[in-house]
Write an enzyme that holds these catalytic residues in place. Structure first.
Site, short mmCIF file in Angstrom:
data_model
loop_
_atom_site.label_atom_id
_atom_site.label_comp_id
_atom_site.label_asym_id
_atom_site.label_seq_id
_atom_site.Cartn_x
_atom_site.Cartn_y
_atom_site.Cartn_z
N TRP A 1 0.83 -1.21 0.00
CA TRP A 1 0.00 0.00 0.00
C TRP A 1 0.87 1.25 0.00
O TRP A 1 0.52 2.26 -0.62
CB TRP A 1 -0.90 0.01 1.24
CG TRP A 1 -1.75 1.24 1.37
CD1 TRP A 1 -2.99 1.44 0.85
CD2 TRP A 1 -1.43 2.46 2.06
NE1 TRP A 1 -3.45 2.69 1.17
CE2 TRP A 1 -2.52 3.35 1.91
CE3 TRP A 1 -0.31 2.89 2.79
CZ2 TRP A 1 -2.53 4.62 2.48
CZ3 TRP A 1 -0.32 4.16 3.34
CH2 TRP A 1 -1.42 5.02 3.18
N HIS A 2 2.01 1.18 0.67
CA HIS A 2 2.86 2.36 0.77
C HIS A 2 3.58 2.71 -0.53
O HIS A 2 4.02 3.85 -0.70
CB HIS A 2 3.88 2.18 1.90
CG HIS A 2 3.33 2.42 3.25
ND1 HIS A 2 2.65 1.46 3.97
CD2 HIS A 2 3.34 3.53 4.04
CE1 HIS A 2 2.27 1.96 5.13
NE2 HIS A 2 2.66 3.22 5.20
N GLY A 3 3.72 1.76 -1.41
CA GLY A 3 4.38 2.09 -2.66
C GLY A 3 4.61 0.88 -3.54
O GLY A 3 4.68 -0.25 -3.07
N PHE B 1 1.99 8.67 -1.51
CA PHE B 1 1.16 7.48 -1.35
C PHE B 1 -0.29 7.76 -1.68
O PHE B 1 -1.06 6.82 -1.69
CB PHE B 1 1.27 6.97 0.10
CG PHE B 1 2.71 6.78 0.53
CD1 PHE B 1 3.57 6.05 -0.26
CD2 PHE B 1 3.18 7.37 1.68
CE1 PHE B 1 4.89 5.86 0.11
CE2 PHE B 1 4.50 7.19 2.06
CZ PHE B 1 5.35 6.45 1.26
#
Length: 469
Positions: free
Chosen positions: A321-323, A469
């Protein structure tokens, strides 16, 4: 385009507040919706259309789900829910993960599929999670359907927390969207919280970022262990004050407009375990994954083996989710391993030795930030070797030089990451007359605002780490 400065916010906010409070109460959500779109368009004019599309999709799906459930058509409601999730995750996948998947395919097959190089819409990971939670909560019967698309649009696009959270579930603000009562006390509390967050970001995070940039810009072979740990600590403090500062600013702005957004950080660096750390860090993201992934997978209700599997799944998803980079996947896996070990046996040991637990947590989190920051994958392994003493020895003149230049600021940041300053303020307030306290608070706020504004005008280094993000 990522916002390069908070100066636009300072120009935008007075006008927004004027039109908002000048408007009749029934128009305020419309003012908030329109103003939020203008705010977003300053940085992402093209992707306003994407946000409007996402708003329309989940508004419509909410209506379909509610109507199907009212008629006992469970399969139709479930199909509508699945459609909403697919559309939201599809948007996230196309804009955030397409090139990541293409790179993986190219590396494994030897193909040369060209990258799309689509710009990442600011805040897409935050607002897609919010709109998904709306549809899911309606299906579960945990939220009422919003009939007014303008009110729903105000929820989705609300500018204070649009860019980098906190992730606000619809049911949290549903009542305040319908009827809220702004008042001077709430507005004043919002201003104070906004200024505190602004100070965290501008005065603390930005300067810690300069220290991290200095250390991370050195060759790994030339880093002493002490300098490498100092750099990791600087990045940890930068990302904490950057992200928690933004969250405080968002919560403060929310209060000004009559909304109560959830707490997103609760002094995570005083934690005595990784489990506790993730109950205190990015609380709204952890809550989202617990409510919409961990519990639906079975949580801890189906035995230890299933629970450990669920932890692994959640943390692989949290990482990605963060990258869209391998380092974020490894970062999620790294935390999954320690959370699983704590769940199995380690947590019991740590509870018997709280001081050791704090050192253990700080050390593991510092290592995690090096993994997190190694977006290109090149600097991470060498930097970690330097932290283990495999660089230029244990310490050197560079360490002393950096401590002389940043030591006071480091001390302030360490102190600021604990509840100490807040407790001191509360202690002082209890012992001051109300008039004296108001004068002190107003004076401190004015000084803080002037310092932050001066720094923003003068400085070119002003990133928001979580905008990506």
């Amino acid at each position: 385009m990522i916002f390069s400065s908070l100066l636009f916010l300072f120009r935008f906010l007075p006008l927004m507040l004027f039109f908002y409070f000048a408007a009749p109460r029934g128009w305020r959500n419309a003012i908030l919706f329109l103003g939020s779109l203008i705010f977003y368009a300053w940085g992402e004019p093209v992707y306003v259309v994407l946000m409007l599309f996402s708003t329309a999709v989940d508004y419509t799906h909410g209506q379909i789900i509610e109507k199907a459930l009212s008629k006992g058509r469970e399969k139709r409601a479930k199909a509508a829910l699945l459609s909403s999730v697919v559309v939201n995750l599809g948007l996230l996948g196309v804009f955030k993960y397409t090139d990541f998947l293409i790179r993986i395919v190219n590396s494994f097959t030897g193909l040369a599929i060209p990258l799309t190089k689509l710009p990442l819409p600011i805040g897409i990971s935050f607002y897609t999670f919010q709109t998904m939670s709306y549809s899911i909560d309606i299906y579960r019967g945990q939220a009422a359907t919003q009939r007014n698309i303008i009110d729903f649009g105000a929820y989705v696009a609300m500018f204070p927390q649009l860019i980098a959270g906190p992730i606000v579930r619809y049911q949290t603000v549903a009542e305040e969207l319908r009827s809220r009562r702004e008042n001077p006390e709430l507005f004043g509390a919002g201003v104070s919280l906004f200024l505190a967050g602004l100070g965290k970001k501008v005065l603390l995070a930005n300067n810690m970022g300069l220290l991290w940039d200095t250390v991370s810009g050195m060759t790994a072979q030339g880093l002493s262990a002490a300098t490498a740990w100092l750099g990791a600590a600087a990045f940890g403090l930068q990302i904490y004050f950057d992200f928690s500062g933004y969250s405080d600013m968002a919560r403060g702005l929310g209060l000004m407009f009559g909304f109560h957004f959830p707490l997103n950080f609760d002094y995570p660096y005083i934690s005595r375990s990784i489990t506790e750390f993730w109950r205190r860090w990015h609380i709204t993201l952890g809550t989202w994954f617990r409510e919409y992934v961990y519990i639906p997978l079975g949580g801890n209700r189906r035995g230890l083996g299933i629970q450990l599997r669920n932890i692994l799944v959640v943390w692989l998803l949290t990482g990605i989710w963060h990258g869209a980079n391998v380092n974020f996947l490894l970062w999620g896996l790294y935390f999954a391993v320690f959370l699983i070990l704590e769940k199995m046996f380690l947590l019991k040991w740590l509870e018997r030795a709280p001081a050791m637990g704090r050192l253990y947590t700080l050390a593991l989190v510092a290592v995690s930030w090096v993994i997190f920051a190694s977006v290109d994958g090149a600097g991470g392994p060498g930097y970690l070797r330097a932290m283990a003493g495999g660089g230029a020895g244990l310490w050197d003149g560079t360490t002393l030089y950096l401590l002389r230049n940043y030591g006071v600021l480091l001390g302030l940041c360490v102190l600021g990451s604990t509840p100490g300053p807040k407790r001191a303020v509360l202690y002082l307030r209890e012992r001051c007359a109300e008039t004296v306290w108001q004068l002190l608070a107003s004076g401190a706020g004015a000084v803080l605002f002037i310092l932050c504004t001066s720094y923003l005008v003068d400085a070119s280094y002003n990133p928001f780490l979580y905008f990506r993000f």
